[in-house]
Design a protein around this motif. Sequence first.
Motif, PDB file in Angstrom:
ATOM      1  N   ARG A   1       0.831  -1.209   0.000  1.00  0.00           N
ATOM      2  CA  ARG A   1       0.000   0.000   0.000  1.00  0.00           C
ATOM      3  C   ARG A   1       0.866   1.261   0.000  1.00  0.00           C
ATOM      4  NH1 ARG A   1      -5.436   0.552   0.918  1.00  0.00           N
ATOM      5  NH2 ARG A   1      -6.156   2.451   1.924  1.00  0.00           N
ATOM      6  N   PHE A   2       2.016   1.174   0.676  1.00  0.00           N
ATOM      7  CA  PHE A   2       2.934   2.316   0.773  1.00  0.00           C
ATOM      8  C   PHE A   2       4.330   1.843   0.346  1.00  0.00           C
ATOM      9  CE2 PHE A   2      -0.289   2.874   4.070  1.00  0.00           C
ATOM     10  CZ  PHE A   2      -0.762   4.151   3.807  1.00  0.00           C
ATOM     11  N   PRO A   3       4.593   1.835  -0.964  1.00  0.00           N
ATOM     12  CA  PRO A   3       5.865   1.257  -1.434  1.00  0.00           C
ATOM     13  C   PRO A   3       7.094   1.964  -0.867  1.00  0.00           C
ATOM     14  CG  PRO A   3       4.318   1.548  -3.245  1.00  0.00           C
ATOM     15  CD  PRO A   3       3.721   2.243  -2.071  1.00  0.00           C
ATOM     16  N   THR A   4       6.950   3.213  -0.439  1.00  0.00           N
ATOM     17  CA  THR A   4       8.127   3.912   0.088  1.00  0.00           C
ATOM     18  C   THR A   4       8.271   3.731   1.595  1.00  0.00           C
ATOM     19  OG1 THR A   4       6.869   5.944   0.442  1.00  0.00           O
ATOM     20  CG2 THR A   4       7.965   5.685  -1.701  1.00  0.00           C
ATOM     21  N   ALA A   5       7.412   2.921   2.189  1.00  0.00           N
ATOM     22  CA  ALA A   5       7.461   2.753   3.646  1.00  0.00           C
ATOM     23  C   ALA A   5       8.812   2.218   4.091  1.00  0.00           C
ATOM     24  CB  ALA A   5       6.360   1.800   4.089  1.00  0.00           C
TER      25      ALA A   5
ATOM     26  N   PRO B   1       4.557   7.693   4.634  1.00  0.00           N
ATOM     27  CA  PRO B   1       4.449   9.054   4.087  1.00  0.00           C
ATOM     28  C   PRO B   1       3.284   9.858   4.657  1.00  0.00           C
ATOM     29  CG  PRO B   1       3.779   7.410   2.458  1.00  0.00           C
ATOM     30  CD  PRO B   1       4.369   6.664   3.608  1.00  0.00           C
ATOM     31  N   ARG B   2       2.295   9.199   5.209  1.00  0.00           N
ATOM     32  CA  ARG B   2       1.163   9.932   5.798  1.00  0.00           C
ATOM     33  C   ARG B   2       0.596   9.133   6.959  1.00  0.00           C
ATOM     34  NH1 ARG B   2      -3.405   7.235   4.741  1.00  0.00           N
ATOM     35  NH2 ARG B   2      -3.592   6.052   2.792  1.00  0.00           N
ATOM     36  N   PRO B   3      -0.187   9.800   7.820  1.00  0.00           N
ATOM     37  CA  PRO B   3      -0.788   9.071   8.941  1.00  0.00           C
ATOM     38  C   PRO B   3      -1.749   7.995   8.449  1.00  0.00           C
ATOM     39  CG  PRO B   3      -0.961  11.438   9.284  1.00  0.00           C
ATOM     40  CD  PRO B   3      -0.495  11.237   7.871  1.00  0.00           C
ATOM     41  N   LEU B   4      -1.770   6.892   9.128  1.00  0.00           N
ATOM     42  CA  LEU B   4      -2.690   5.810   8.799  1.00  0.00           C
ATOM     43  C   LEU B   4      -4.107   6.175   9.213  1.00  0.00           C
ATOM     44  CD1 LEU B   4      -0.491   2.858  10.031  1.00  0.00           C
ATOM     45  CD2 LEU B   4      -1.337   3.111   7.701  1.00  0.00           C
ATOM     46  N   THR B   5      -5.069   5.672   8.463  1.00  0.00           N
ATOM     47  CA  THR B   5      -6.475   5.885   8.791  1.00  0.00           C
ATOM     48  C   THR B   5      -7.114   4.529   9.093  1.00  0.00           C
ATOM     49  OG1 THR B   5      -7.180   5.562   6.514  1.00  0.00           O
ATOM     50  CG2 THR B   5      -6.569   7.805   7.140  1.00  0.00           C
TER      51      THR B   5
ATOM     52  N   MET C   1      -5.840  -4.209  15.497  1.00  0.00           N
ATOM     53  CA  MET C   1      -6.512  -3.620  16.652  1.00  0.00           C
ATOM     54  C   MET C   1      -6.421  -2.092  16.692  1.00  0.00           C
ATOM     55  SD  MET C   1      -7.682  -6.343  18.036  1.00  0.00           S
ATOM     56  CE  MET C   1      -8.251  -5.786  19.636  1.00  0.00           C
ATOM     57  N   SER C   2      -5.230  -1.550  16.539  1.00  0.00           N
ATOM     58  CA  SER C   2      -5.114  -0.110  16.725  1.00  0.00           C
ATOM     59  C   SER C   2      -3.845   0.432  16.087  1.00  0.00           C
ATOM     60  CB  SER C   2      -5.105   0.215  18.226  1.00  0.00           C
ATOM     61  OG  SER C   2      -4.014  -0.428  18.847  1.00  0.00           O
ATOM     62  N   ILE C   3      -3.839   1.747  15.953  1.00  0.00           N
ATOM     63  CA  ILE C   3      -2.687   2.467  15.424  1.00  0.00           C
ATOM     64  C   ILE C   3      -2.135   3.303  16.577  1.00  0.00           C
ATOM     65  CG2 ILE C   3      -1.912   4.121  13.689  1.00  0.00           C
ATOM     66  CD1 ILE C   3      -4.683   3.557  12.288  1.00  0.00           C
ATOM     67  N   ALA C   4      -0.839   3.344  16.697  1.00  0.00           N
ATOM     68  CA  ALA C   4      -0.242   4.128  17.771  1.00  0.00           C
ATOM     69  C   ALA C   4       1.087   4.680  17.305  1.00  0.00           C
ATOM     70  CB  ALA C   4      -0.037   3.252  19.007  1.00  0.00           C
ATOM     71  N   GLY C   5       1.537   5.696  17.974  1.00  0.00           N
ATOM     72  CA  GLY C   5       2.867   6.220  17.712  1.00  0.00           C
ATOM     73  C   GLY C   5       3.860   5.493  18.586  1.00  0.00           C
TER      74      GLY C   5
ATOM     75  N   ARG D   1      14.469   9.991  19.029  1.00  0.00           N
ATOM     76  CA  ARG D   1      14.561   9.441  17.686  1.00  0.00           C
ATOM     77  C   ARG D   1      13.190   9.502  17.016  1.00  0.00           C
ATOM     78  NH1 ARG D   1      18.992   4.863  17.453  1.00  0.00           N
ATOM     79  NH2 ARG D   1      19.049   5.808  15.390  1.00  0.00           N
ATOM     80  N   PRO D   2      13.130   9.170  15.707  1.00  0.00           N
ATOM     81  CA  PRO D   2      11.881   9.412  14.972  1.00  0.00           C
ATOM     82  C   PRO D   2      10.683   8.673  15.568  1.00  0.00           C
ATOM     83  CG  PRO D   2      13.658   8.771  13.479  1.00  0.00           C
ATOM     84  CD  PRO D   2      14.184   8.602  14.865  1.00  0.00           C
ATOM     85  N   MET D   3       9.530   9.311  15.433  1.00  0.00           N
ATOM     86  CA  MET D   3       8.266   8.698  15.848  1.00  0.00           C
ATOM     87  C   MET D   3       7.738   7.902  14.664  1.00  0.00           C
ATOM     88  SD  MET D   3       5.631   8.365  18.043  1.00  0.00           S
ATOM     89  CE  MET D   3       5.849   9.563  19.362  1.00  0.00           C
ATOM     90  N   LEU D   4       7.539   6.623  14.880  1.00  0.00           N
ATOM     91  CA  LEU D   4       7.032   5.748  13.830  1.00  0.00           C
ATOM     92  C   LEU D   4       5.562   5.474  14.072  1.00  0.00           C
ATOM     93  CD1 LEU D   4      10.006   3.211  13.968  1.00  0.00           C
ATOM     94  CD2 LEU D   4       9.772   5.205  12.484  1.00  0.00           C
ATOM     95  N   GLN D   5       4.922   4.873  13.074  1.00  0.00           N
ATOM     96  CA  GLN D   5       3.527   4.462  13.255  1.00  0.00           C
ATOM     97  C   GLN D   5       3.505   2.969  13.520  1.00  0.00           C
ATOM     98  OE1 GLN D   5       0.402   6.388  10.820  1.00  0.00           O
ATOM     99  NE2 GLN D   5       2.105   7.062   9.550  1.00  0.00           N
ATOM    100  N   ARG D   6       2.864   2.622  14.607  1.00  0.00           N
ATOM    101  CA  ARG D   6       2.802   1.215  14.995  1.00  0.00           C
ATOM    102  C   ARG D   6       1.387   0.702  14.775  1.00  0.00           C
ATOM    103  NH1 ARG D   6       5.170  -0.519  20.708  1.00  0.00           N
ATOM    104  NH2 ARG D   6       7.037  -0.118  19.460  1.00  0.00           N
ATOM    105  N   ILE D   7       1.288  -0.457  14.144  1.00  0.00           N
ATOM    106  CA  ILE D   7      -0.013  -1.117  14.039  1.00  0.00           C
ATOM    107  C   ILE D   7       0.001  -2.314  14.977  1.00  0.00           C
ATOM    108  CG2 ILE D   7      -1.689  -2.248  12.525  1.00  0.00           C
ATOM    109  CD1 ILE D   7      -0.382  -0.846  10.164  1.00  0.00           C
TER     110      ILE D   7
END
Length: 626
Positions: free
Chosen positions: A63-67, A86-90, A187-191, A200-206
């Motif tokens: 879905r996000f090839p540059t991830a 590249p953008r916040p998950l929905t 279940m959820s999305i979190a930083g 260090r960088p904030m990533l998106q965690r699923i």
Amino acid sequence: MSHRLIWVEPRDPTSRPSNGERLVFLSYQEVLTMEENIKYEDSFLYRIRHSTAHIMAQAVLERFPTAKIAIGPAIDDGFYYDFDLPRPLTPEDLEAVEARMRTIIKEDHPFVRHAISASEGRALFADQPFKLELIEGLESGGLDEDGNPLTEKVELSTYTHATFTDLCRGPHVDHTNQINPKAIKLMSIAGAYWRGDEHRPMLQRIYGTAWNNEAELDEYLSKIEEAKRRDHRRLGKELDLYSVVDDVGAGLILWHPKGGLIRKITENYWEDRHLASGYDFVYSPHIGKATLWETSGHLGFYRENMYSPIEIEGQEYFLKPMNCPFHLHIYKSRTRSYRELPLRFAEKGTVYRYERSGVLHGLMRVRGFTQDDAHHFCRPDQMPGEIDFVLNFCLDMLRAFGFNEFKAYLSTMPEKAVGDPEKWKDAEEALEKSLKRSGISYAVDQGGGAFYGPKIDLKVNDAIGREWQLSTIQFDFNMPERFDLTYIGEDGQEHRPYMVHRALLGSMERFFGVLIEHYAGAFPVWLSPVQAMVIPIADRHIAYAQQVAEALTAQGIRVSVDERGERMNAKIRDAQNQKIPYMLVVGDKEVEAGQVALRLRAGDNPGAMPLAEFIQIAKDDIANHA
RNA sequence: GCCGACGUGGCUCAACGGCAGAGCAGCCGCCUUGUAAGCGGCAGGUUAUGGGUUCGAUUCCCAUCGUCGGCUCCA
């Protein structure tokens, strides 16, 4: 960096083993893994989860090839994977990813392991900076994926399924069809910070979960629902126990009458037990001069948790984050003899600590709270006995409130520490011996002690499996030095006493939160704000209902009469929802016979009995803390 | 503090650029009731706060405060 925990086998057959931190959600796994007599990490379920994390990463990359992908382990109740996107998950992304995962699973791809060299790894993950950093750490720094030091050299490996290859030590399922596509759920999305480092960088965690079959997933989901019903924040509203309002401030608790009554009963019991156990009660102010906090070291070591100073006639005062400096001054107020030790100063001291806005949580983590604090001062020869005493006192009190499952942690000397290492060793030994004698299971947190001394912490789990510290028993080799505490020994010379901080319930706020969740709001009778509700069936029974209430009140039972113009069924329902232990239905038959018809909140219906009989039941339950 | 979501009567939620609504709770009345919701009526909201866009904002934008889920922290 996290410390390694070493579990010590439980002596108490009723205490449960643990693979991690979340007891509640672990229980089902525990049953599984205990049946197979293997560790969670070696179980097939663990592989399913770990592999599902890889499958999720594949779906996200499509879905996000540059991830950029970080790490994706199995955890106690599922798995997660961290991404730089590249953008916040929905929520829609999550649905699409989950749907794609099911397709991938059904395509039945094999998981294939390859051993690789570091240079092969660098070529393979050339556009994946997090993986490159992992390879770097694994190869040279000897760091694992959490950034903790490795004890042995590891062989790098990758696992590949379908189009996705990840740097991973495994193990995995052999084929994706070993995963039940109906038993997974995102279940959820979190930083989450990369490597848990806030610089260090904030990533998106699923976060996701995966189980052996659909039934297990459903059971897990219904447990989450059950946990929500037990949440002290929900029950606090429903039972009208406490509130936090915007206009007062975040993390500041308003105790409502019913919550206040439970607190008062708790405090009364606490006071009785302390008085009977050789404690002296002391009181101290809410603020103290800057010089006090300089002496204590708080301005040096704890300032970021303290609120801004208050200026009074040119002097700076600080709101207290702790009670100890005051108690030290009470000790110092005159010369102390070895004959009067041990001294035990107890105070329910209200302290204020700055907590970052994101960490506040109901009653559990607040900015103003009342610690049930105490400081013990003793001679070195008294120390082992004093530790035994205080540990048993804590366990005993917690058990009196119905807590039988807690985890104990023994935290030992960190790299940076003050005080004589010999004293540290003595203290650690005394703590561990007491733990062993107490028979509870405990973990040793090597190097996890405060800089000023080793400690024992007792923790319990909340409704959703989060662990909260209640009791803490902490040695302090720092403050007695800073305040130059002494006593005159048998030899007529000055000696330095040992000092132990201890909080038993922890804080009234957190303890109350844990108590609410522990009982799901159905407090034992002795703690219930309303112990009995008299329910007249019709208006003509109200006078008798009031007589019953008066009789109960005279016996010290907390009772109300539901005089509303509602039907009996509605009154029962409301009393039931308020989790009132005893409902006493009175109608024509009861009035005539001088009886009450008892109904219990669990739904049991013992029926009509003489009032005196009920009073005896209630008194027994209260005395037994039932 | 950071990432994301969210703030609508006491509570749980609807309305999503065009008159702010429901259920429960509350109040009033009727019913006089036998083990988990009797019936009817009334009242209650400056849509968190402050700005902005618009003829018009609960709805869109910005900021602040707060809540929730995580992360970090937790002497």
